[in-house]
Design a protein around this motif. Structure first.
Motif, PDB file in Angstrom:
ATOM      1  N   LYS A 227       4.709  -8.082 -13.238  1.00  0.00           N
ATOM      2  CA  LYS A 227       4.310  -9.467 -13.384  1.00  0.00           C
ATOM      3  C   LYS A 227       3.947 -10.053 -12.019  1.00  0.00           C
ATOM      4  N   ASP A 228       3.116 -11.093 -12.042  1.00  0.00           N
ATOM      5  CA  ASP A 228       2.732 -11.769 -10.802  1.00  0.00           C
ATOM      6  C   ASP A 228       3.924 -12.411 -10.115  1.00  0.00           C
ATOM      7  N   THR A 229       4.948 -12.731 -10.884  1.00  0.00           N
ATOM      8  CA  THR A 229       6.125 -13.394 -10.324  1.00  0.00           C
ATOM      9  C   THR A 229       7.092 -12.420  -9.656  1.00  0.00           C
ATOM     10  N   GLN A 230       6.894 -11.128  -9.859  1.00  0.00           N
ATOM     11  CA  GLN A 230       7.774 -10.130  -9.249  1.00  0.00           C
ATOM     12  C   GLN A 230       7.303  -9.788  -7.836  1.00  0.00           C
ATOM     13  N   ARG A 231       8.261  -9.576  -6.950  1.00  0.00           N
ATOM     14  CA  ARG A 231       7.938  -9.237  -5.565  1.00  0.00           C
ATOM     15  C   ARG A 231       8.145  -7.736  -5.373  1.00  0.00           C
ATOM     16  N   LEU A 232       7.114  -7.080  -4.846  1.00  0.00           N
ATOM     17  CA  LEU A 232       7.145  -5.633  -4.682  1.00  0.00           C
ATOM     18  C   LEU A 232       7.356  -5.246  -3.230  1.00  0.00           C
ATOM     19  N   ASN A 233       8.254  -4.290  -3.003  1.00  0.00           N
ATOM     20  CA  ASN A 233       8.478  -3.699  -1.674  1.00  0.00           C
ATOM     21  C   ASN A 233       8.149  -2.210  -1.764  1.00  0.00           C
ATOM     22  N   LEU A 234       7.369  -1.703  -0.832  1.00  0.00           N
ATOM     23  CA  LEU A 234       7.033  -0.282  -0.817  1.00  0.00           C
ATOM     24  C   LEU A 234       7.735   0.393   0.353  1.00  0.00           C
ATOM     25  N   PHE A 235       8.603   1.347   0.057  1.00  0.00           N
ATOM     26  CA  PHE A 235       9.336   2.094   1.070  1.00  0.00           C
ATOM     27  C   PHE A 235       8.727   3.491   1.206  1.00  0.00           C
ATOM     28  N   THR A 236       8.309   3.856   2.425  1.00  0.00           N
ATOM     29  CA  THR A 236       7.877   5.223   2.728  1.00  0.00           C
ATOM     30  C   THR A 236       8.416   5.590   4.108  1.00  0.00           C
ATOM     31  N   ASN A 237       8.344   6.865   4.441  1.00  0.00           N
ATOM     32  CA  ASN A 237       8.809   7.283   5.762  1.00  0.00           C
ATOM     33  C   ASN A 237       7.670   7.378   6.764  1.00  0.00           C
ATOM     34  N   ARG A 238       6.482   6.947   6.366  1.00  0.00           N
ATOM     35  CA  ARG A 238       5.302   7.070   7.221  1.00  0.00           C
ATOM     36  C   ARG A 238       4.954   5.747   7.891  1.00  0.00           C
ATOM     37  N   GLU A 239       4.185   5.863   8.959  1.00  0.00           N
ATOM     38  CA  GLU A 239       3.756   4.674   9.686  1.00  0.00           C
ATOM     39  C   GLU A 239       2.602   3.970   8.978  1.00  0.00           C
ATOM     40  N   VAL A 240       1.866   4.725   8.177  1.00  0.00           N
ATOM     41  CA  VAL A 240       0.688   4.189   7.494  1.00  0.00           C
ATOM     42  C   VAL A 240       0.916   4.220   5.982  1.00  0.00           C
ATOM     43  N   ILE A 241       0.489   3.178   5.291  1.00  0.00           N
ATOM     44  CA  ILE A 241       0.637   3.109   3.844  1.00  0.00           C
ATOM     45  C   ILE A 241      -0.250   4.172   3.191  1.00  0.00           C
ATOM     46  N   PRO A 242       0.282   4.967   2.278  1.00  0.00           N
ATOM     47  CA  PRO A 242      -0.538   5.977   1.588  1.00  0.00           C
ATOM     48  C   PRO A 242      -1.728   5.323   0.882  1.00  0.00           C
ATOM     49  N   LYS A 243      -2.909   5.881   1.075  1.00  0.00           N
ATOM     50  CA  LYS A 243      -4.118   5.303   0.491  1.00  0.00           C
ATOM     51  C   LYS A 243      -4.142   5.417  -1.031  1.00  0.00           C
ATOM     52  N   GLU A 244      -3.331   6.286  -1.572  1.00  0.00           N
ATOM     53  CA  GLU A 244      -3.319   6.480  -3.013  1.00  0.00           C
ATOM     54  C   GLU A 244      -2.529   5.393  -3.740  1.00  0.00           C
ATOM     55  N   ILE A 245      -1.765   4.592  -2.998  1.00  0.00           N
ATOM     56  CA  ILE A 245      -0.970   3.529  -3.609  1.00  0.00           C
ATOM     57  C   ILE A 245      -1.597   2.191  -3.244  1.00  0.00           C
ATOM     58  N   LYS A 246      -2.111   1.500  -4.257  1.00  0.00           N
ATOM     59  CA  LYS A 246      -2.793   0.230  -4.040  1.00  0.00           C
ATOM     60  C   LYS A 246      -2.000  -0.901  -4.694  1.00  0.00           C
ATOM     61  N   GLY A 247      -2.189  -2.122  -4.145  1.00  0.00           N
ATOM     62  CA  GLY A 247      -1.508  -3.270  -4.712  1.00  0.00           C
ATOM     63  C   GLY A 247      -1.053  -4.233  -3.629  1.00  0.00           C
ATOM     64  N   HIS A 248      -0.367  -5.273  -4.038  1.00  0.00           N
ATOM     65  CA  HIS A 248       0.172  -6.269  -3.119  1.00  0.00           C
ATOM     66  C   HIS A 248       1.680  -6.060  -3.004  1.00  0.00           C
ATOM     67  N   PHE A 249       2.110  -5.615  -1.839  1.00  0.00           N
ATOM     68  CA  PHE A 249       3.526  -5.357  -1.631  1.00  0.00           C
ATOM     69  C   PHE A 249       3.854  -5.481  -0.147  1.00  0.00           C
ATOM     70  N   ARG A 250       5.133  -5.625   0.127  1.00  0.00           N
ATOM     71  CA  ARG A 250       5.617  -5.626   1.498  1.00  0.00           C
ATOM     72  C   ARG A 250       5.953  -4.182   1.875  1.00  0.00           C
ATOM     73  N   TYR A 251       5.384  -3.740   2.990  1.00  0.00           N
ATOM     74  CA  TYR A 251       5.575  -2.359   3.413  1.00  0.00           C
ATOM     75  C   TYR A 251       6.835  -2.254   4.279  1.00  0.00           C
ATOM     76  N   LYS A 252       7.674  -1.272   3.958  1.00  0.00           N
ATOM     77  CA  LYS A 252       8.913  -1.045   4.705  1.00  0.00           C
ATOM     78  C   LYS A 252       9.085   0.445   4.969  1.00  0.00           C
ATOM     79  N   LYS A 253       9.275   0.803   6.214  1.00  0.00           N
ATOM     80  CA  LYS A 253       9.447   2.201   6.593  1.00  0.00           C
ATOM     81  C   LYS A 253      10.945   2.525   6.605  1.00  0.00           C
ATOM     82  N   PHE A 254      11.301   3.689   6.030  1.00  0.00           N
ATOM     83  CA  PHE A 254      12.719   4.103   6.088  1.00  0.00           C
ATOM     84  C   PHE A 254      12.877   5.343   6.956  1.00  0.00           C
TER      85      PHE A 254
END
Length: 254
Positions: A227-254
């Motif tokens: 939903k538009d009201t949900q807030r998305l966080n994307l966790f990856t171990n990389r410095e760059v966001i994977p190009k295969e994952i699209k959308g509006h989210f906050r990027y967080k490196k672990f």
């Protein structure tokens, strides 16, 4: 007419009758064995050869063959949304993989079997069924796990992340562009992660954009599942966001 001529004409007549007689039934195909396509084959993209069945962003080779669909044609024919089409592709492949696992390795599903599965899946999607049910939480933690599958160092970081306070603030949703739903479920259970975790797997990646144009890589737009009201966080171990994952989210490196 002499006796010799009568005998000759009799033999000729017998030959003509024999040649024009129907063949024996056992030399013809049973009508049930004749395959008549119903039109579903136009929606299937060609199967990827093993060397091309990869995720470039994750730098991995898929062990499971995924059946990709022509989203543009499906949308035009059935007016399904991007999210519905991804649910369709996920459900079709999950059931296909389940059926194949029940067969001997040398046996393949017939085209008619895939068509039956196609229309059964389509009916379920049109009826509102979903295999991926988005959690109804305000904050969603999307966790890309592909690097952790074959890298023990990254796996250790992932385990640490899952026990951190960050995971208490959002519902975990694992993402993999390499693993099928069955494979990721096994991976999650073996690591002792919550069984209630949701998963976005290789079956929902597609070479089509959300506007149904053919792209140059497979990808998934995660926005369409939430939903538009949900807030998305994307966790990856990389410095760059994977190009295969699209959308509006906050990027967080672990």
């Amino acid at each position: 007419m002499t006796y010799m001529k009568m005998t000759f004409f009799a033999l000729m007549l017998l030959n003509l009758v024999a040649c024009s007689s129907p063949q024996k039934s056992d030399s013809r195909k049973d009508i049930n064995e004749v395959y008549i396509p119903s039109g579903a084959e136009q929606y299937f993209l060609p199967n990827l050869p093993r060397w091309a069945n990869v995720s470039t962003a994750a730098d991995c080779r898929r062990d499971q063959t995924i059946r990709f669909f022509d989203l543009a044609k499906l949308n035009q024919s059935y007016r399904l949304t991007y999210e519905q089409l991804m649910q369709f592709q996920l459900m079709f492949n999950h059931q296909l993989i389940s059926q194949l696992k029940s067969l001997p390795p040398s046996v393949e599903l017939r085209p008619r079997d895939e068509e039956v599965l196609f229309f059964n899946t389509l009916e379920k999607i049109q009826g509102g069924d979903k295999l991926f049910l988005a959690p109804d939480f305000k904050e969603i933690n999307l966790i890309w796990v592909d690097d952790a599958v074959n890298d023990k160092g990254v796996l250790a970081k992932l385990k640490k992340l899952m026990s951190s306070e960050a995971m208490d603030q959002g519902f975990p949703v694992f993402i993999s562009s390499c693993l099928s739903l069955m494979e990721l479920e096994k991976f999650v259970l073996e690591l002792g992660f919550p069984e209630t975790s949701k998963m976005i797997t290789a079956e929902v990646f597609t070479p089509f954009t959300t506007e149904f144009f053919l792209s140059t890589r497979t990808s998934v737009d995660v926005d369409r599942f939430f939903k538009d009201t949900q807030r998305l966080n994307l966790f990856t171990n990389r410095e760059v966001i994977p190009k295969e994952i699209k959308g509006h989210f906050r990027y967080k490196k672990f």
